[in-house]
Write a protein that holds these residues in place. Structure first.
Motif, PDB file in Angstrom:
ATOM      1  N   LYS A 121       4.095   5.456  -2.564  1.00 45.84           N
ATOM      2  CA  LYS A 121       4.076   6.750  -1.888  1.00 45.84           C
ATOM      3  C   LYS A 121       5.443   7.409  -1.819  1.00 45.84           C
ATOM      4  O   LYS A 121       5.740   8.128  -0.881  1.00 45.84           O
ATOM      5  CB  LYS A 121       3.484   6.595  -0.488  1.00 45.84           C
ATOM      6  N   VAL A 122       6.274   7.156  -2.787  1.00 50.66           N
ATOM      7  CA  VAL A 122       7.578   7.810  -2.851  1.00 50.66           C
ATOM      8  C   VAL A 122       7.338   9.237  -3.365  1.00 50.66           C
ATOM      9  O   VAL A 122       6.840   9.433  -4.474  1.00 50.66           O
ATOM     10  CB  VAL A 122       8.538   7.049  -3.793  1.00 50.66           C
ATOM     11  N   ILE A 123       7.677  10.220  -2.549  1.00 49.88           N
ATOM     12  CA  ILE A 123       7.490  11.617  -2.936  1.00 49.88           C
ATOM     13  C   ILE A 123       8.631  12.021  -3.862  1.00 49.88           C
ATOM     14  O   ILE A 123       9.801  11.924  -3.499  1.00 49.88           O
ATOM     15  CB  ILE A 123       7.464  12.545  -1.698  1.00 49.88           C
ATOM     16  N   VAL A 124       8.271  12.482  -5.042  1.00 48.69           N
ATOM     17  CA  VAL A 124       9.265  12.942  -6.017  1.00 48.69           C
ATOM     18  C   VAL A 124       9.412  14.457  -5.917  1.00 48.69           C
ATOM     19  O   VAL A 124      10.512  14.978  -5.854  1.00 48.69           O
ATOM     20  CB  VAL A 124       8.861  12.527  -7.449  1.00 48.69           C
ATOM     21  N   CYS A 125       8.287  15.156  -5.886  1.00 49.05           N
ATOM     22  CA  CYS A 125       8.305  16.619  -5.775  1.00 49.05           C
ATOM     23  C   CYS A 125       7.842  16.981  -4.364  1.00 49.05           C
ATOM     24  O   CYS A 125       6.651  16.929  -4.056  1.00 49.05           O
ATOM     25  CB  CYS A 125       7.387  17.244  -6.826  1.00 49.05           C
ATOM     26  N   ARG A 126       8.796  17.319  -3.520  1.00 51.44           N
ATOM     27  CA  ARG A 126       8.467  17.650  -2.131  1.00 51.44           C
ATOM     28  C   ARG A 126       7.720  18.974  -2.012  1.00 51.44           C
ATOM     29  O   ARG A 126       6.922  19.154  -1.107  1.00 51.44           O
ATOM     30  CB  ARG A 126       9.736  17.691  -1.286  1.00 51.44           C
ATOM     31  N   CYS A 127       7.975  19.890  -2.920  1.00 53.17           N
ATOM     32  CA  CYS A 127       7.315  21.193  -2.853  1.00 53.17           C
ATOM     33  C   CYS A 127       5.803  21.061  -3.048  1.00 53.17           C
ATOM     34  O   CYS A 127       5.028  21.768  -2.412  1.00 53.17           O
ATOM     35  CB  CYS A 127       7.875  22.135  -3.917  1.00 53.17           C
ATOM     36  N   ASN A 128       5.390  20.158  -3.955  1.00 53.81           N
ATOM     37  CA  ASN A 128       3.967  20.020  -4.274  1.00 53.81           C
ATOM     38  C   ASN A 128       3.414  18.631  -3.954  1.00 53.81           C
ATOM     39  O   ASN A 128       2.339  18.278  -4.428  1.00 53.81           O
ATOM     40  CB  ASN A 128       3.737  20.366  -5.753  1.00 53.81           C
ATOM     41  N   ASP A 129       4.142  17.854  -3.164  1.00 58.45           N
ATOM     42  CA  ASP A 129       3.698  16.520  -2.727  1.00 58.45           C
ATOM     43  C   ASP A 129       3.237  15.633  -3.881  1.00 58.45           C
ATOM     44  O   ASP A 129       2.175  15.021  -3.819  1.00 58.45           O
ATOM     45  CB  ASP A 129       2.575  16.624  -1.686  1.00 58.45           C
ATOM     46  N   VAL A 130       4.035  15.551  -4.927  1.00 62.29           N
ATOM     47  CA  VAL A 130       3.723  14.687  -6.071  1.00 62.29           C
ATOM     48  C   VAL A 130       4.494  13.379  -5.902  1.00 62.29           C
ATOM     49  O   VAL A 130       5.696  13.389  -5.649  1.00 62.29           O
ATOM     50  CB  VAL A 130       4.096  15.366  -7.409  1.00 62.29           C
ATOM     51  N   THR A 131       3.780  12.266  -6.040  1.00 69.12           N
ATOM     52  CA  THR A 131       4.402  10.957  -5.847  1.00 69.12           C
ATOM     53  C   THR A 131       4.855  10.349  -7.167  1.00 69.12           C
ATOM     54  O   THR A 131       4.392  10.743  -8.249  1.00 69.12           O
ATOM     55  CB  THR A 131       3.419   9.974  -5.180  1.00 69.12           C
ATOM     56  N   ALA A 132       5.734   9.374  -7.066  1.00 61.28           N
ATOM     57  CA  ALA A 132       6.184   8.627  -8.244  1.00 61.28           C
ATOM     58  C   ALA A 132       4.996   7.938  -8.886  1.00 61.28           C
ATOM     59  O   ALA A 132       4.895   7.874 -10.126  1.00 61.28           O
ATOM     60  CB  ALA A 132       7.249   7.612  -7.841  1.00 61.28           C
TER      61      ALA A 132
ATOM     62  N   GLU B 273       3.898  19.023 -20.417  1.00 64.63           N
ATOM     63  CA  GLU B 273       2.528  18.686 -20.027  1.00 64.63           C
ATOM     64  C   GLU B 273       2.496  18.058 -18.632  1.00 64.63           C
ATOM     65  O   GLU B 273       1.615  18.348 -17.834  1.00 64.63           O
ATOM     66  CB  GLU B 273       1.916  17.739 -21.057  1.00 64.63           C
ATOM     67  N   ILE B 274       3.467  17.212 -18.340  1.00 61.31           N
ATOM     68  CA  ILE B 274       3.569  16.623 -16.998  1.00 61.31           C
ATOM     69  C   ILE B 274       3.730  17.736 -15.965  1.00 61.31           C
ATOM     70  O   ILE B 274       3.084  17.737 -14.923  1.00 61.31           O
ATOM     71  CB  ILE B 274       4.733  15.616 -16.925  1.00 61.31           C
ATOM     72  N   LYS B 275       4.565  18.703 -16.281  1.00 61.48           N
ATOM     73  CA  LYS B 275       4.796  19.828 -15.373  1.00 61.48           C
ATOM     74  C   LYS B 275       3.500  20.603 -15.135  1.00 61.48           C
ATOM     75  O   LYS B 275       3.160  20.920 -14.002  1.00 61.48           O
ATOM     76  CB  LYS B 275       5.868  20.750 -15.960  1.00 61.48           C
TER      77      LYS B 275
ATOM     78  N   THR C 225      15.239  19.866  -7.429  1.00 59.99           N
ATOM     79  CA  THR C 225      15.236  18.587  -6.734  1.00 59.99           C
ATOM     80  C   THR C 225      14.490  17.516  -7.528  1.00 59.99           C
ATOM     81  O   THR C 225      14.972  16.406  -7.691  1.00 59.99           O
ATOM     82  CB  THR C 225      14.578  18.742  -5.347  1.00 59.99           C
ATOM     83  N   CYS C 226      13.312  17.842  -8.017  1.00 55.72           N
ATOM     84  CA  CYS C 226      12.438  16.816  -8.595  1.00 55.72           C
ATOM     85  C   CYS C 226      12.615  16.577 -10.088  1.00 55.72           C
ATOM     86  O   CYS C 226      12.385  15.462 -10.567  1.00 55.72           O
ATOM     87  CB  CYS C 226      10.978  17.160  -8.321  1.00 55.72           C
ATOM     88  N   MET C 227      13.001  17.573 -10.860  1.00 55.97           N
ATOM     89  CA  MET C 227      13.005  17.411 -12.312  1.00 55.97           C
ATOM     90  C   MET C 227      13.945  16.301 -12.792  1.00 55.97           C
ATOM     91  O   MET C 227      13.558  15.537 -13.683  1.00 55.97           O
ATOM     92  CB  MET C 227      13.310  18.751 -12.991  1.00 55.97           C
ATOM     93  N   PRO C 228      15.142  16.137 -12.223  1.00 55.71           N
ATOM     94  CA  PRO C 228      15.963  14.997 -12.655  1.00 55.71           C
ATOM     95  C   PRO C 228      15.289  13.648 -12.387  1.00 55.71           C
ATOM     96  O   PRO C 228      15.407  12.722 -13.190  1.00 55.71           O
ATOM     97  CB  PRO C 228      17.252  15.145 -11.838  1.00 55.71           C
TER      98      PRO C 228
ATOM     99  N   PRO D  36      12.159  21.277 -18.836  1.00 56.76           N
ATOM    100  CA  PRO D  36      11.059  22.187 -19.168  1.00 56.76           C
ATOM    101  C   PRO D  36      11.547  23.625 -19.203  1.00 56.76           C
ATOM    102  O   PRO D  36      12.525  23.984 -18.550  1.00 56.76           O
ATOM    103  CB  PRO D  36      10.048  21.991 -18.049  1.00 56.76           C
ATOM    104  N   ARG D  37      10.832  24.440 -19.955  1.00 52.89           N
ATOM    105  CA  ARG D  37      11.195  25.855 -20.056  1.00 52.89           C
ATOM    106  C   ARG D  37      10.889  26.594 -18.758  1.00 52.89           C
ATOM    107  O   ARG D  37       9.863  26.355 -18.130  1.00 52.89           O
ATOM    108  CB  ARG D  37      10.395  26.515 -21.170  1.00 52.89           C
ATOM    109  N   ALA D  38      11.792  27.478 -18.385  1.00 56.12           N
ATOM    110  CA  ALA D  38      11.543  28.365 -17.241  1.00 56.12           C
ATOM    111  C   ALA D  38      10.719  29.539 -17.743  1.00 56.12           C
ATOM    112  O   ALA D  38      10.927  30.017 -18.858  1.00 56.12           O
ATOM    113  CB  ALA D  38      12.862  28.854 -16.658  1.00 56.12           C
ATOM    114  N   ARG D  39       9.777  29.972 -16.947  1.00 57.52           N
ATOM    115  CA  ARG D  39       8.932  31.089 -17.349  1.00 57.52           C
ATOM    116  C   ARG D  39       9.135  32.232 -16.365  1.00 57.52           C
ATOM    117  O   ARG D  39       9.100  32.034 -15.156  1.00 57.52           O
ATOM    118  CB  ARG D  39       7.478  30.648 -17.381  1.00 57.52           C
ATOM    119  N   VAL D  40       9.287  33.416 -16.909  1.00 58.58           N
ATOM    120  CA  VAL D  40       9.492  34.606 -16.077  1.00 58.58           C
ATOM    121  C   VAL D  40       8.148  35.054 -15.500  1.00 58.58           C
ATOM    122  O   VAL D  40       7.095  34.704 -16.028  1.00 58.58           O
ATOM    123  CB  VAL D  40      10.135  35.749 -16.893  1.00 58.58           C
TER     124      VAL D  40
END
Length: 90
Positions: A4-15, A31-33, A47-50, A70-74
């Protein structure tokens, strides 16, 4: 890193979720993104991408520096800077 280690705090994605996806054969950062929405929250992955890249590197045996960000999208339609800054209520 697992459980339950949260990697992406914005979207509550765990390791654990990231590792399961990689174990199922998904090894493309784009694809992971898209599948887990990591890097799509308010921090835009700062915060999470590294951390996601380090998990991906460890699980696939690749070097972190060989995995591109990953590519940034406008936005789909133009948005005034004031709206993004929070000063305009449109």
């Amino acid at each position: 890193m697992s459980g339950k280690v949260i990697v992406c705090r914005c979207n509550d994605v765990t390791a654990e979720e990231i590792e399961e996806l990689i174990d199922s054969g998904v090894t493309d950062i784009e694809e992971i993104k898209r599948l887990l929405r990591v890097g799509m929250g308010p921090c835009q992955g700062r915060t999470c991408m590294p951390i996601v890249i380090s998990i991906l590197a460890r699980k696939t045996g690749r070097k972190p520096e060989d995995i591109p960000l990953p590519r940034a999208r406008v936005p789909v339609r133009p948005v005034r800077a004031g709206v993004l800054a929070g000063g305009d209520d449109e």
